[in-house]
Design a protein around this motif. Sequence first.
Motif, mmCIF file in Angstrom:
data_model
loop_
_atom_site.group_PDB
_atom_site.id
_atom_site.type_symbol
_atom_site.label_atom_id
_atom_site.label_comp_id
_atom_site.label_asym_id
_atom_site.label_seq_id
_atom_site.Cartn_x
_atom_site.Cartn_y
_atom_site.Cartn_z
ATOM 1 N N PRO A 190 -5.746 25.068 -21.896
ATOM 2 C CA PRO A 190 -4.767 25.935 -22.570
ATOM 3 C C PRO A 190 -5.380 26.889 -23.583
ATOM 4 C CG PRO A 190 -4.620 23.701 -23.418
ATOM 5 C CD PRO A 190 -5.538 23.650 -22.231
ATOM 6 N N ASP A 191 -6.511 26.505 -24.199
ATOM 7 C CA ASP A 191 -7.162 27.417 -25.138
ATOM 8 C C ASP A 191 -8.638 27.077 -25.265
ATOM 9 O OD1 ASP A 191 -7.665 25.694 -27.684
ATOM 10 O OD2 ASP A 191 -5.559 25.309 -27.196
ATOM 11 N N GLU A 192 -9.389 28.036 -25.795
ATOM 12 C CA GLU A 192 -10.851 27.914 -25.828
ATOM 13 C C GLU A 192 -11.339 26.868 -26.824
ATOM 14 O OE1 GLU A 192 -14.664 30.881 -25.335
ATOM 15 O OE2 GLU A 192 -12.652 31.678 -25.686
ATOM 16 N N SER A 193 -10.540 26.550 -27.817
ATOM 17 C CA SER A 193 -10.981 25.570 -28.813
ATOM 18 C C SER A 193 -11.230 24.201 -28.174
ATOM 19 C CB SER A 193 -9.949 25.446 -29.934
ATOM 20 O OG SER A 193 -8.726 24.926 -29.450
ATOM 21 N N ILE A 194 -10.427 23.843 -27.185
ATOM 22 C CA ILE A 194 -10.639 22.571 -26.483
ATOM 23 C C ILE A 194 -11.950 22.621 -25.705
ATOM 24 C CG2 ILE A 194 -9.771 21.047 -24.668
ATOM 25 C CD1 ILE A 194 -6.939 21.822 -25.508
ATOM 26 N N ALA A 195 -12.202 23.729 -25.038
ATOM 27 C CA ALA A 195 -13.454 23.877 -24.294
ATOM 28 C C ALA A 195 -14.657 23.780 -25.227
ATOM 29 C CB ALA A 195 -13.463 25.212 -23.550
ATOM 30 N N ASP A 196 -14.553 24.366 -26.412
ATOM 31 C CA ASP A 196 -15.643 24.286 -27.387
ATOM 32 C C ASP A 196 -15.906 22.844 -27.806
ATOM 33 O OD1 ASP A 196 -16.077 27.029 -27.433
ATOM 34 O OD2 ASP A 196 -14.649 27.373 -29.058
ATOM 35 N N LYS A 197 -14.842 22.098 -28.030
ATOM 36 C CA LYS A 197 -14.989 20.690 -28.436
ATOM 37 C C LYS A 197 -15.640 19.862 -27.332
ATOM 38 C CE LYS A 197 -10.969 20.784 -31.520
ATOM 39 N NZ LYS A 197 -9.558 20.365 -31.717
ATOM 40 N N ILE A 198 -15.228 20.108 -26.087
ATOM 41 C CA ILE A 198 -15.806 19.366 -24.970
ATOM 42 C C ILE A 198 -17.287 19.700 -24.812
ATOM 43 C CG2 ILE A 198 -15.768 19.096 -22.449
ATOM 44 C CD1 ILE A 198 -12.727 19.504 -22.573
ATOM 45 N N ALA A 199 -17.629 20.974 -24.881
ATOM 46 C CA ALA A 199 -19.023 21.388 -24.729
ATOM 47 C C ALA A 199 -19.902 20.803 -25.821
ATOM 48 C CB ALA A 199 -19.124 22.910 -24.728
ATOM 49 N N GLN A 200 -19.379 20.777 -27.049
ATOM 50 C CA GLN A 200 -20.157 20.233 -28.156
ATOM 51 C C GLN A 200 -20.353 18.723 -28.010
ATOM 52 O OE1 GLN A 200 -18.455 20.973 -32.017
ATOM 53 N NE2 GLN A 200 -20.264 20.250 -33.105
ATOM 54 N N CYS B 196 -20.186 16.870 -25.276
ATOM 55 C CA CYS B 196 -20.932 16.491 -24.070
ATOM 56 C C CYS B 196 -22.277 17.183 -23.956
ATOM 57 C CB CYS B 196 -20.082 16.776 -22.837
ATOM 58 S SG CYS B 196 -18.531 15.837 -22.797
ATOM 59 N N GLN B 197 -22.613 18.011 -24.953
ATOM 60 C CA GLN B 197 -23.918 18.682 -25.004
ATOM 61 C C GLN B 197 -24.197 19.473 -23.723
ATOM 62 O OE1 GLN B 197 -26.260 18.552 -27.899
ATOM 63 N NE2 GLN B 197 -24.150 18.218 -28.549
ATOM 64 N N CYS B 198 -23.241 20.354 -23.392
ATOM 65 C CA CYS B 198 -23.395 21.189 -22.210
ATOM 66 C C CYS B 198 -23.006 22.619 -22.555
ATOM 67 C CB CYS B 198 -22.532 20.655 -21.064
ATOM 68 S SG CYS B 198 -20.753 20.674 -21.418
ATOM 69 N N SER B 199 -23.280 23.527 -21.638
ATOM 70 C CA SER B 199 -22.865 24.917 -21.825
ATOM 71 C C SER B 199 -21.428 25.094 -21.365
ATOM 72 C CB SER B 199 -23.772 25.856 -21.037
ATOM 73 O OG SER B 199 -25.055 25.919 -21.620
ATOM 74 N N LYS B 200 -20.791 26.140 -21.906
ATOM 75 C CA LYS B 200 -19.397 26.437 -21.579
ATOM 76 C C LYS B 200 -19.268 27.925 -21.290
ATOM 77 C CE LYS B 200 -16.996 28.383 -24.293
ATOM 78 N NZ LYS B 200 -16.466 28.931 -25.555
ATOM 79 N N LEU B 201 -18.434 28.256 -20.308
ATOM 80 C CA LEU B 201 -18.195 29.646 -19.960
ATOM 81 C C LEU B 201 -16.725 29.841 -19.653
ATOM 82 C CD1 LEU B 201 -19.206 32.517 -19.054
ATOM 83 C CD2 LEU B 201 -19.429 31.544 -16.758
ATOM 84 N N ARG B 202 -16.143 30.885 -20.244
ATOM 85 C CA ARG B 202 -14.765 31.245 -19.890
ATOM 86 C C ARG B 202 -14.810 32.429 -18.944
ATOM 87 N NH1 ARG B 202 -9.509 32.154 -23.842
ATOM 88 N NH2 ARG B 202 -7.985 32.308 -22.134
ATOM 89 N N TYR B 203 -14.095 32.315 -17.836
ATOM 90 C CA TYR B 203 -14.066 33.396 -16.876
ATOM 91 C C TYR B 203 -13.137 34.502 -17.349
ATOM 92 C CZ TYR B 203 -16.606 30.192 -13.907
ATOM 93 O OH TYR B 203 -17.561 29.341 -13.422
ATOM 94 N N ARG B 204 -13.546 35.715 -17.082
ATOM 95 C CA ARG B 204 -12.862 36.898 -17.578
ATOM 96 C C ARG B 204 -11.393 36.941 -17.110
ATOM 97 N NH1 ARG B 204 -15.342 42.876 -16.297
ATOM 98 N NH2 ARG B 204 -14.061 44.130 -17.699
#
Length: 252
Positions: A146-156, A158-166
């Motif tokens: 639903p929003d990028e803040s969740i993706a940021d938390k998951i990436a941090q 799980c120590q992985c990279s994150k990308l949002r598609y345009r």
Amino acid sequence: MFQPKLIVTDLDGTALKNNKTISNATIEAFAQCRKHGIPSAIATARYLGGAMPFAKKLHTEYQILTDGTLVYEKGSLIYSNAMDIATTNAILKELQKYSCTSHIAIPTTKGLYRYPKSSIKGKNNRSFSIENPFPYPGNKIVAELPDESIADKIAQKCQCSKLRYRDENRFAFYNKTAGKLDAIQYLAQRIGISLEDILVFGDDQNDIEMITHCGYGVAMANATNEVKAAANEVTDSNENDGIAKILSRFFR
């Protein structure tokens, strides 16, 4: 004058028109590359089934897929940069915690896995149970959030990279060492050339690294401002044969 020894292009927003077709001008431009003995590659976020029809139209020798985490040569797998199984499952647990399981796709060297089963399209896609541990290293995990803040938390976490598609609410999680540039570096070593010998085309955030580090980076007119700033040159849009207009300067 710069003379490429490998040509690499993104697909969506770059080699593909907005209606997901390839113009005759672009097809002919790649035919000229082959005529002059210059190999080519697609570099895309797409999975194997969604990318190979376009690779065949352009007759590219190499296919850099799933954001550079899988590389094929004429349809045969030659390179994989995957997360380990523990990280793959850690991301899945986080997606469950945040109730972000409406659409999950996991490309692997074993095939493309999707959850839920109802989201599967294509005979080569497979389903998996989110209640059980995923059995393979994931080359990436794509999910709707639903929003990028969740993706940021998951990436941090799980120590992985994150990308949002345009222009999408889909996010990809993948190995920190992976990406289109990593795959291109592998190809350069395999072919016996340097990054300085490579001409690349792109339009989105996941193209910036390759545009910055390869010998000549070209942004489409429809590219993001960040991509344009990183490029050596901005060509016409994907709707107006931007790639063909550049390649015509090299191969007449």
